[in-house]
Design a protein around this motif. Structure first.
Motif, PDB file in Angstrom:
ATOM      1  N   ARG A  42       0.802  -1.228   0.000  1.00  0.00           N
ATOM      2  CA  ARG A  42       0.000   0.000   0.000  1.00  0.00           C
ATOM      3  C   ARG A  42       0.832   1.275   0.000  1.00  0.00           C
ATOM      4  O   ARG A  42       0.362   2.326  -0.383  1.00  0.00           O
ATOM      5  N   SER A  43       2.082   1.180   0.422  1.00  0.00           N
ATOM      6  CA  SER A  43       2.970   2.345   0.442  1.00  0.00           C
ATOM      7  C   SER A  43       3.823   2.434  -0.821  1.00  0.00           C
ATOM      8  O   SER A  43       4.788   3.181  -0.860  1.00  0.00           O
ATOM      9  N   SER A  44       3.479   1.640  -1.822  1.00  0.00           N
ATOM     10  CA  SER A  44       4.208   1.577  -3.097  1.00  0.00           C
ATOM     11  C   SER A  44       5.651   1.097  -2.923  1.00  0.00           C
ATOM     12  O   SER A  44       6.545   1.465  -3.673  1.00  0.00           O
ATOM     13  N   ILE A  45       5.855   0.256  -1.913  1.00  0.00           N
ATOM     14  CA  ILE A  45       7.156  -0.397  -1.724  1.00  0.00           C
ATOM     15  C   ILE A  45       7.147  -1.663  -2.571  1.00  0.00           C
ATOM     16  O   ILE A  45       6.187  -2.422  -2.570  1.00  0.00           O
ATOM     17  N   ILE A  46       8.215  -1.891  -3.299  1.00  0.00           N
ATOM     18  CA  ILE A  46       8.326  -3.079  -4.152  1.00  0.00           C
ATOM     19  C   ILE A  46       8.545  -4.296  -3.261  1.00  0.00           C
ATOM     20  O   ILE A  46       9.498  -4.351  -2.493  1.00  0.00           O
ATOM     21  N   ARG A  47       7.635  -5.272  -3.353  1.00  0.00           N
ATOM     22  CA  ARG A  47       7.714  -6.488  -2.535  1.00  0.00           C
ATOM     23  C   ARG A  47       8.196  -7.693  -3.323  1.00  0.00           C
ATOM     24  O   ARG A  47       8.716  -8.646  -2.756  1.00  0.00           O
ATOM     25  N   TRP A  48       7.995  -7.680  -4.640  1.00  0.00           N
ATOM     26  CA  TRP A  48       8.413  -8.806  -5.473  1.00  0.00           C
ATOM     27  C   TRP A  48       8.491  -8.329  -6.914  1.00  0.00           C
ATOM     28  O   TRP A  48       7.706  -7.477  -7.330  1.00  0.00           O
ATOM     29  N   VAL A  49       9.450  -8.840  -7.663  1.00  0.00           N
ATOM     30  CA  VAL A  49       9.553  -8.563  -9.096  1.00  0.00           C
ATOM     31  C   VAL A  49       9.870  -9.868  -9.813  1.00  0.00           C
ATOM     32  O   VAL A  49      10.498 -10.762  -9.246  1.00  0.00           O
ATOM     33  N   ASN A  50       9.417  -9.958 -11.053  1.00  0.00           N
ATOM     34  CA  ASN A  50       9.793 -11.145 -11.819  1.00  0.00           C
ATOM     35  C   ASN A  50      11.094 -10.874 -12.557  1.00  0.00           C
ATOM     36  O   ASN A  50      11.630  -9.759 -12.542  1.00  0.00           O
ATOM     37  N   SER A  51      11.599 -11.888 -13.218  1.00  0.00           N
ATOM     38  CA  SER A  51      12.883 -11.749 -13.903  1.00  0.00           C
ATOM     39  C   SER A  51      12.794 -10.781 -15.085  1.00  0.00           C
ATOM     40  O   SER A  51      13.809 -10.226 -15.499  1.00  0.00           O
ATOM     41  N   GLY A  52      11.585 -10.550 -15.623  1.00  0.00           N
ATOM     42  CA  GLY A  52      11.431  -9.573 -16.696  1.00  0.00           C
ATOM     43  C   GLY A  52      11.815  -8.176 -16.253  1.00  0.00           C
ATOM     44  O   GLY A  52      12.386  -7.402 -17.026  1.00  0.00           O
ATOM     45  N   ASP A  71      11.492   5.523  -6.409  1.00  0.00           N
ATOM     46  CA  ASP A  71      12.940   5.694  -6.543  1.00  0.00           C
ATOM     47  C   ASP A  71      13.383   5.430  -7.981  1.00  0.00           C
ATOM     48  O   ASP A  71      14.464   5.845  -8.386  1.00  0.00           O
ATOM     49  N   PHE A  72      12.546   4.738  -8.752  1.00  0.00           N
ATOM     50  CA  PHE A  72      12.911   4.318 -10.101  1.00  0.00           C
ATOM     51  C   PHE A  72      12.057   4.968 -11.190  1.00  0.00           C
ATOM     52  O   PHE A  72      12.252   4.714 -12.365  1.00  0.00           O
ATOM     53  N   ILE A  73      11.088   5.804 -10.789  1.00  0.00           N
ATOM     54  CA  ILE A  73      10.154   6.421 -11.735  1.00  0.00           C
ATOM     55  C   ILE A  73      10.447   7.922 -11.799  1.00  0.00           C
ATOM     56  O   ILE A  73      10.552   8.571 -10.763  1.00  0.00           O
ATOM     57  N   PRO A  74      10.528   8.486 -13.001  1.00  0.00           N
ATOM     58  CA  PRO A  74      10.763   9.936 -13.095  1.00  0.00           C
ATOM     59  C   PRO A  74       9.623  10.731 -12.462  1.00  0.00           C
ATOM     60  O   PRO A  74       8.469  10.300 -12.475  1.00  0.00           O
ATOM     61  N   ALA A  75       9.948  11.882 -11.916  1.00  0.00           N
ATOM     62  CA  ALA A  75       8.963  12.713 -11.216  1.00  0.00           C
ATOM     63  C   ALA A  75       7.751  13.027 -12.093  1.00  0.00           C
ATOM     64  O   ALA A  75       6.616  13.039 -11.607  1.00  0.00           O
ATOM     65  N   ALA A  76       7.954  13.235 -13.378  1.00  0.00           N
ATOM     66  CA  ALA A  76       6.849  13.582 -14.279  1.00  0.00           C
ATOM     67  C   ALA A  76       5.833  12.455 -14.434  1.00  0.00           C
ATOM     68  O   ALA A  76       4.688  12.698 -14.799  1.00  0.00           O
TER      69      ALA A  76
END
Length: 126
Positions: A42-52, A71-76
């Motif tokens: 809910r806080s937009s913390i990354i909990r899991w990602v796939n290999s893609g 942290d990985f998305i541009p401000a715009a």
């Protein structure tokens, strides 16, 4: 994770039903899917990602897990993306989507921006 699996079942067409073993390693199954899949809390913390995600961004899984998506998305791009995430977590709405499909820019490990097509699954328990 089951929401992510059901999303892809609906999107893929198979000429014959596929029977999966009783004990399916969901991480392995989701890692084998094409595209980038992230699970957020809910806080937009990354909990899991796939290999893609790791392949397309160049970030190791350990660098992504536990960090804010922004942290990985541009401000715009952040406001537009946050609206999509908010809709997914709108637990009061009976028609709230379980997943968000989004094209966005993501900062790669080499500091360049890359446009990626991602599916965000949400860990509503966190």
């Amino acid at each position: 994770m089951s929401q992510v699996l059901s999303f892809f079942r609906k999107r893929t067409r198979s000429p014959a039903p596929v029977r999966l073993p009783e004990q399916v390693d969901r991480d392995s199954l989701l890692n084998g899917l094409p595209g980038q899949i992230l699970v957020l809390d809910r806080s937009s913390i990354i909990r899991w990602v796939n290999s893609g995600v790791t392949r397309s961004t160049g970030h190791p899984r350990a660098t992504l897990i536990g960090r804010p998506l922004y942290d990985f998305i541009p401000a715009a791009e952040r406001d537009r993306l946050q609206r999509q995430i908010d809709r997914c977590f709108a637990s009061d709405a009976g028609d709230a989507p379980e997943l968000a499909h989004c094209e966005t820019y993501f900062q790669r490990a080499d500091a360049l921006l890359d446009q990626v097509d991602m599916v965000f699954g949400l860990d509503a328990d966190r």
